[in-house]
Design a protein around this motif. Structure first.
Motif, PDB file in Angstrom:
ATOM      1  N   PRO A  92       6.604  11.681 -81.711  1.00 49.26           N
ATOM      2  CA  PRO A  92       7.487  10.863 -80.855  1.00 49.26           C
ATOM      3  C   PRO A  92       8.962  11.268 -80.966  1.00 49.26           C
ATOM      4  O   PRO A  92       9.697  11.209 -79.972  1.00 49.26           O
ATOM      5  CB  PRO A  92       7.270   9.441 -81.373  1.00 49.26           C
ATOM      6  CG  PRO A  92       5.899   9.459 -81.957  1.00 49.26           C
ATOM      7  CD  PRO A  92       5.769  10.836 -82.574  1.00 49.26           C
ATOM      8  N   GLU A  93       9.393  11.699 -82.136  1.00 47.91           N
ATOM      9  CA  GLU A  93      10.784  12.140 -82.293  1.00 47.91           C
ATOM     10  C   GLU A  93      11.006  13.494 -81.614  1.00 47.91           C
ATOM     11  O   GLU A  93      12.044  13.719 -81.000  1.00 47.91           O
ATOM     12  CB  GLU A  93      11.173  12.199 -83.771  1.00 47.91           C
ATOM     13  CG  GLU A  93      11.196  10.845 -84.459  1.00 47.91           C
ATOM     14  CD  GLU A  93      12.161   9.844 -83.830  1.00 47.91           C
ATOM     15  OE1 GLU A  93      13.235  10.256 -83.345  1.00 47.91           O
ATOM     16  OE2 GLU A  93      11.832   8.643 -83.820  1.00 47.91           O
ATOM     17  N   ILE A  94      10.030  14.377 -81.709  1.00 46.02           N
ATOM     18  CA  ILE A  94      10.137  15.676 -81.033  1.00 46.02           C
ATOM     19  C   ILE A  94      10.196  15.479 -79.520  1.00 46.02           C
ATOM     20  O   ILE A  94      10.938  16.169 -78.820  1.00 46.02           O
ATOM     21  CB  ILE A  94       8.967  16.606 -81.431  1.00 46.02           C
ATOM     22  CG1 ILE A  94       9.080  17.012 -82.897  1.00 46.02           C
ATOM     23  CG2 ILE A  94       8.927  17.849 -80.530  1.00 46.02           C
ATOM     24  CD1 ILE A  94       7.899  17.805 -83.431  1.00 46.02           C
ATOM     25  N   GLU A  95       9.442  14.510 -79.031  1.00 45.95           N
ATOM     26  CA  GLU A  95       9.404  14.258 -77.589  1.00 45.95           C
ATOM     27  C   GLU A  95      10.742  13.759 -77.043  1.00 45.95           C
ATOM     28  O   GLU A  95      10.938  13.743 -75.830  1.00 45.95           O
ATOM     29  CB  GLU A  95       8.297  13.258 -77.257  1.00 45.95           C
ATOM     30  CG  GLU A  95       6.912  13.865 -77.419  1.00 45.95           C
ATOM     31  CD  GLU A  95       5.815  12.877 -77.081  1.00 45.95           C
ATOM     32  OE1 GLU A  95       5.711  12.506 -75.897  1.00 45.95           O
ATOM     33  OE2 GLU A  95       5.082  12.486 -78.006  1.00 45.95           O
ATOM     34  N   LYS A  96      11.652  13.423 -77.904  1.00 45.90           N
ATOM     35  CA  LYS A  96      12.983  13.022 -77.448  1.00 45.90           C
ATOM     36  C   LYS A  96      13.802  14.225 -76.981  1.00 45.90           C
ATOM     37  O   LYS A  96      14.790  14.060 -76.281  1.00 45.90           O
ATOM     38  CB  LYS A  96      13.719  12.254 -78.552  1.00 45.90           C
ATOM     39  CG  LYS A  96      13.082  10.903 -78.826  1.00 45.90           C
ATOM     40  CD  LYS A  96      13.785  10.157 -79.930  1.00 45.90           C
ATOM     41  CE  LYS A  96      13.094   8.799 -80.148  1.00 45.90           C
ATOM     42  NZ  LYS A  96      13.687   8.074 -81.282  1.00 45.90           N
ATOM     43  N   PHE A  97      13.377  15.448 -77.384  1.00 48.99           N
ATOM     44  CA  PHE A  97      14.101  16.635 -76.922  1.00 48.99           C
ATOM     45  C   PHE A  97      13.195  17.674 -76.256  1.00 48.99           C
ATOM     46  O   PHE A  97      13.685  18.600 -75.632  1.00 48.99           O
ATOM     47  CB  PHE A  97      14.932  17.273 -78.051  1.00 48.99           C
ATOM     48  CG  PHE A  97      14.174  17.618 -79.296  1.00 48.99           C
ATOM     49  CD1 PHE A  97      13.521  18.819 -79.434  1.00 48.99           C
ATOM     50  CD2 PHE A  97      14.145  16.725 -80.365  1.00 48.99           C
ATOM     51  CE1 PHE A  97      12.833  19.129 -80.586  1.00 48.99           C
ATOM     52  CE2 PHE A  97      13.466  17.024 -81.530  1.00 48.99           C
ATOM     53  CZ  PHE A  97      12.806  18.243 -81.648  1.00 48.99           C
ATOM     54  N   ILE A  98      11.879  17.526 -76.377  1.00 46.09           N
ATOM     55  CA  ILE A  98      10.929  18.406 -75.688  1.00 46.09           C
ATOM     56  C   ILE A  98       9.875  17.507 -75.038  1.00 46.09           C
ATOM     57  O   ILE A  98       9.185  16.766 -75.742  1.00 46.09           O
ATOM     58  CB  ILE A  98      10.221  19.372 -76.662  1.00 46.09           C
ATOM     59  CG1 ILE A  98      11.222  20.266 -77.385  1.00 46.09           C
ATOM     60  CG2 ILE A  98       9.206  20.231 -75.902  1.00 46.09           C
ATOM     61  CD1 ILE A  98      10.605  21.141 -78.465  1.00 46.09           C
ATOM     62  N   PRO A  99       9.735  17.570 -73.711  1.00 47.03           N
ATOM     63  CA  PRO A  99       8.741  16.699 -73.061  1.00 47.03           C
ATOM     64  C   PRO A  99       7.311  17.014 -73.510  1.00 47.03           C
ATOM     65  O   PRO A  99       6.998  18.166 -73.827  1.00 47.03           O
ATOM     66  CB  PRO A  99       8.930  16.973 -71.571  1.00 47.03           C
ATOM     67  CG  PRO A  99       9.726  18.219 -71.471  1.00 47.03           C
ATOM     68  CD  PRO A  99      10.417  18.437 -72.775  1.00 47.03           C
ATOM     69  N   ARG A 100       6.487  15.974 -73.538  1.00 41.06           N
ATOM     70  CA  ARG A 100       5.079  16.134 -73.932  1.00 41.06           C
ATOM     71  C   ARG A 100       4.338  17.013 -72.929  1.00 41.06           C
ATOM     72  O   ARG A 100       3.668  17.962 -73.301  1.00 41.06           O
ATOM     73  CB  ARG A 100       4.399  14.767 -74.027  1.00 41.06           C
ATOM     74  CG  ARG A 100       2.912  14.879 -74.337  1.00 41.06           C
ATOM     75  CD  ARG A 100       2.218  13.557 -74.352  1.00 41.06           C
ATOM     76  NE  ARG A 100       2.724  12.750 -75.442  1.00 41.06           N
ATOM     77  CZ  ARG A 100       2.095  11.696 -75.937  1.00 41.06           C
ATOM     78  NH1 ARG A 100       0.948  11.316 -75.429  1.00 41.06           N
ATOM     79  NH2 ARG A 100       2.614  11.009 -76.926  1.00 41.06           N
TER      80      ARG A 100
END
Length: 161
Positions: A62-70
């Motif tokens: 979820p934190e990664i998805e703040k800068f790379i879309p799923r």
């Protein structure tokens, strides 16, 4: 402070060692201590792997998805692979349970070999992608407050929450 990716990579090293044990077990279902080995592998799959996936899915991703879309990104791929790995794991555990109940079962060895081999191959590829691509991206982009939040969630998951 440890980074979440360092903790997950350390988990990966232990998992890769366990995959070697799994490979040996698959090759030698006639060994005298195979029931103990399979029982230990089942526990590992149901406990350690489950917690590891939850750490990724509920804390880090979820934190990664703040800068790379799923969608179209590496997190989406990792989540699809988690689903595939869980299907292989569930079928592998069915085979293990059949074998533990009746080591002369005709169906058990096929379930163990087919699903175990698929699981091992996919998990090795999956770990490689996480360690060499996704975790590097996370380390480049995660802010200190995000790292603290991920680590807090790791502790909760380790404590059974």
């Amino acid at each position: 402070m440890s980074k979440p990716t360092e903790i997950l990579s350390a988990d990966h090293k232990r998992v890769l060692e366990s995959l070697k044990v799994m490979e040996q077990a698959i090759r030698d279902l006639k060994s005298p201590d195979i029931k103990k080995t399979l029982s230990d592998l089942k526990d590992f799959l149901k406990n350690e792997i489950e917690i590891h996936f939850r750490k990724e899915e509920e804390a880090l991703f979820p934190e990664i998805e703040k800068f790379i879309p799923r969608e179209g990104g590496p997190v989406g791929v990792m989540l699809m692979e988690h689903e595939d790995l869980n299907r292989y794991k569930d079928s592998l555990i069915k085979g293990i349970d059949l074998f533990l109940g009746d080591e002369n079962s005709a169906k058990a060895p096929a379930l163990i070999k087919e699903n175990g081999t698929s699981y091992i191959n996919l998990l090795r590829e999956h770990i490689y992608k996480e360690d060499n691509m996704l975790f590097m991206m996370a380390d480049m982009h995660l802010e200190d407050d995000q790292i603290k939040e991920v680590m807090r969630k790791f502790v909760e998951l380790d404590n059974g929450k």
